[in-house]
Scaffold this active site. Structure first.
Site, PDB file in Angstrom:
ATOM      1  N   HIS A 289       0.824  -1.221   0.000  1.00  0.00           N
ATOM      2  CA  HIS A 289       0.000   0.000   0.000  1.00  0.00           C
ATOM      3  C   HIS A 289       0.854   1.265   0.000  1.00  0.00           C
ATOM      4  CE1 HIS A 289       0.247   0.822   4.401  1.00  0.00           C
ATOM      5  NE2 HIS A 289       0.170  -0.473   4.547  1.00  0.00           N
ATOM      6  N   ASP A 301       6.179   0.643   6.670  1.00  0.00           N
ATOM      7  CA  ASP A 301       4.731   0.474   6.484  1.00  0.00           C
ATOM      8  C   ASP A 301       4.204   1.581   5.588  1.00  0.00           C
ATOM      9  OD1 ASP A 301       2.153  -0.382   6.683  1.00  0.00           O
ATOM     10  OD2 ASP A 301       1.836   0.306   8.721  1.00  0.00           O
ATOM     11  N   GLU A 335      -4.847   1.938   2.568  1.00  0.00           N
ATOM     12  CA  GLU A 335      -4.971   0.749   3.424  1.00  0.00           C
ATOM     13  C   GLU A 335      -5.188   1.158   4.870  1.00  0.00           C
ATOM     14  OE1 GLU A 335      -3.695  -2.392   6.201  1.00  0.00           O
ATOM     15  OE2 GLU A 335      -2.782  -0.459   5.942  1.00  0.00           O
ATOM     16  N   GLU A 336      -4.475   2.204   5.294  1.00  0.00           N
ATOM     17  CA  GLU A 336      -4.418   2.521   6.721  1.00  0.00           C
ATOM     18  C   GLU A 336      -5.742   2.971   7.320  1.00  0.00           C
ATOM     19  OE1 GLU A 336      -2.147   1.638   8.448  1.00  0.00           O
ATOM     20  OE2 GLU A 336      -0.218   1.729   7.432  1.00  0.00           O
ATOM     21  N   ASP A 363       3.297  -6.405   3.267  1.00  0.00           N
ATOM     22  CA  ASP A 363       2.894  -5.326   4.165  1.00  0.00           C
ATOM     23  C   ASP A 363       3.208  -5.705   5.607  1.00  0.00           C
ATOM     24  OD1 ASP A 363       1.821  -3.068   5.318  1.00  0.00           O
ATOM     25  OD2 ASP A 363      -0.253  -3.743   5.153  1.00  0.00           O
ATOM     26  N   HIS A 433       3.697   2.852  12.467  1.00  0.00           N
ATOM     27  CA  HIS A 433       2.789   3.988  12.722  1.00  0.00           C
ATOM     28  C   HIS A 433       3.371   5.063  13.650  1.00  0.00           C
ATOM     29  CE1 HIS A 433      -0.966   1.257  11.832  1.00  0.00           C
ATOM     30  NE2 HIS A 433      -0.101   1.289  10.841  1.00  0.00           N
TER      31      HIS A 433
HETATM   32 ZN   LIG Z   1       0.673  -1.453   6.298  1.00  0.00          ZN
END
Ligand SMILES: [Zn+2]
Length: 469
Positions: A289, A301, A335-336, A363, A433
């Protein structure tokens, strides 16, 4: 396919044939030789690391709906254009837009004028606090199920502090994540039902440090007027807050955040493909993503998964392999905080009657690859498992059923065999994140090994196909 690409493929094939003829007395390249060639090319002439460098350092974080996300769409489209694929296109999709605004501020207040600042960040999708912030007493819980027993009596007007840590003795750290993430995702919606005024959630991080980790949350069907602000607190500060509460349950917590939700905006999935030479209607998708959270630069990520997926197509070209089936790279948007790109991709695939036989997602970070997990029937899993020996020289040993990737998930209803790359996950949640997910934490070789491992599986799937009932 364009002519220059064809001639490159012919030349490379000829070259490999010559090596094969001299070394093994056969013009046929064995699967073992093809994998060796993919790994060698990725490790000695790989492009994934430099692409990720651009995505992370020149563009940076790519939250859906942001200007950076659009820059990332343009950049990766340009990269795909440079690979002389048969087709490159953008698939439009409407995505949510949420902004963090001014950096959050929080402290523990012991008595008037005596405070300690703590590290927090708003959860994605949270409402802001009032402009002056919120200050209230704190009730610590280990999970959503404790709320009911406490009831409105104990929770009204308070800040609920969800402090269940990730379970340290689970070797699969994604399991530990799965065991905690309900606090982050639904904690605010549940606490608001009992009159809580805010929610603080322990960061999804196995390590003790000062980074707060954001991530998506949702208010479900809670009325807009009832929604309360939610933030993550670093693991160090979560421990401190918990200790302070043990000593004095009367202390107060203050936090201020001014995040905002905007109307949806238009964005894109970025797609490129090599048309299959024998079965062009059979589609193999590989992707990651393109969006990330707005903290750090989204290198693990999921910038890593995006550049590895692009690299799969480049590597197959580079070693002179002509795919029998159509191999498509998809860089999914959103995606998030919405999965809109993945949903759109599967919807269009269904509407167009496309035959998606296999989809692989990366991912789980750009760390040393260990293998794959699969979401498939037994026959396909058995066929893939029969290739294990080919991966042994590269220390790839993990072939298990169970899970693939969020973005390829919606293809399941089309009967697609799904897979996810499984890198070593021990350090993933140190970064995930947070401000700590940056390019400096990417190891070039590990990233390249992941790309080669993906290319190897895609090559085998392309050559042998999947098993249909
Ligand atoms: Zn991810």
């Amino acid at each position: 396919m364009n002519n220059s690409l064809k001639s490159i493929r012919k030349k490379s094939t000829l070259y490999l044939c010559l090596i094969g003829c001299i070394g093994f007395g056969s013009a046929q390249i064995t699967d073992a030789q093809q994998l060796r060639s993919l790994y060698t090319t990725s490790l000695t002439n790989g492009y994934s690391y430099q692409w990720l460098g651009h995505l992370s350092k020149e563009i940076g974080p790519r939250l859906s709906g942001s200007f950076n996300a659009e820059l990332a769409v343009n950049y990766t489209k340009k990269v795909l254009d440079s690979l002389n694929l048969d087709k490159v296109w953008l698939q439009p999709v409407m995505v949510p837009k949420w902004t963090r605004g001014v950096k959050e501020f929080a402290y523990i207040s012991y008595s008037s004028g005596v405070t300690t600042n703590v590290n927090i960040c708003a959860l994605g999708g949270s409402v802001p606090t009032p402009a002056g912030g919120i200050k209230a007493q704190v009730i610590e819980v280990k999970g959503i199920q404790e709320l009911e027993a406490l009831g409105e009596n104990k929770l009204k007007g308070k800040i609920v502090f969800f402090n269940r840590p990730m379970q340290a003795d689970l070797i699969q750290t994604f399991e530990a994540y799965g065991g905690c993430v309900d606090q982050r995702y639904s904690g605010a919606a549940e606490a608001a039902k009992y009159g809580a005024v805010g929610v603080i959630v322990r960061s999804m991080n196995l390590r003790l440090d000062d980074f707060p980790h954001t991530g998506s949350m949702d208010y479900g069907n809670l009325a807009v007027s009832k929604r309360i602000p939610a933030a993550a607190i670093s693991t160090m500060d979560a421990n401190m807050l918990s200790s302070v509460l043990t000593l004095n349950p009367e202390i107060k917590f203050y936090f201020r955040q001014n995040c905002k939700v905007f109307p949806d905006v238009k964005s894109y999935n970025v797609i490129g493909e090599i048309k299959g030479s024998e079965f062009p209607d059979q589609i193999i998708t590989v992707g990651g993503h393109l969006d990330s959270w707005d903290l750090g630069d989204g290198s693990h990520d999921d910038g890593a998964g995006c550049v590895q997926s692009i690299e799969v197509l480049r590597l197959l070209n580079q070693v002179g392999y002509t795919p029998k089936r159509t191999i498509r790279v998809v860089l999914f948007m959103n995606e998030e905080n919405g999965l809109r790109g993945a949903t759109k991709y599967a919807k269009v695939a269904k509407e167009e009657g496309e035959h998606h036989i296999f989809a692989l997602e990366s991912d789980a970070g750009g760390f040393t690859p260990r293998g794959f997990s699969f979401d498939s029937d037994q026959a396909n899993f058995d066929q893939i498992s029969s290739w294990r020996a080919l991966f042994k020289p590269y220390l790839i040993h993990y072939f298990e059923q169970g899970g693939s990737g969020a973005d390829v998930g919606p293809l399941k209803e089309l009967g697609t065999v799904l897979a996810g790359l499984r890198p070593d996950s021990q350090r993933y949640f140190d970064h995930h994140h947070s401000d700590n997910d940056t390019f400096e934490h990417i190891n070039k070789r590990e990233l390249e090994l992941g790309a080669a491992t993906m290319a190897s599986l895609i090559y085998l799937i392309d050559k042998y196909g999947t098993i249909t009932k």
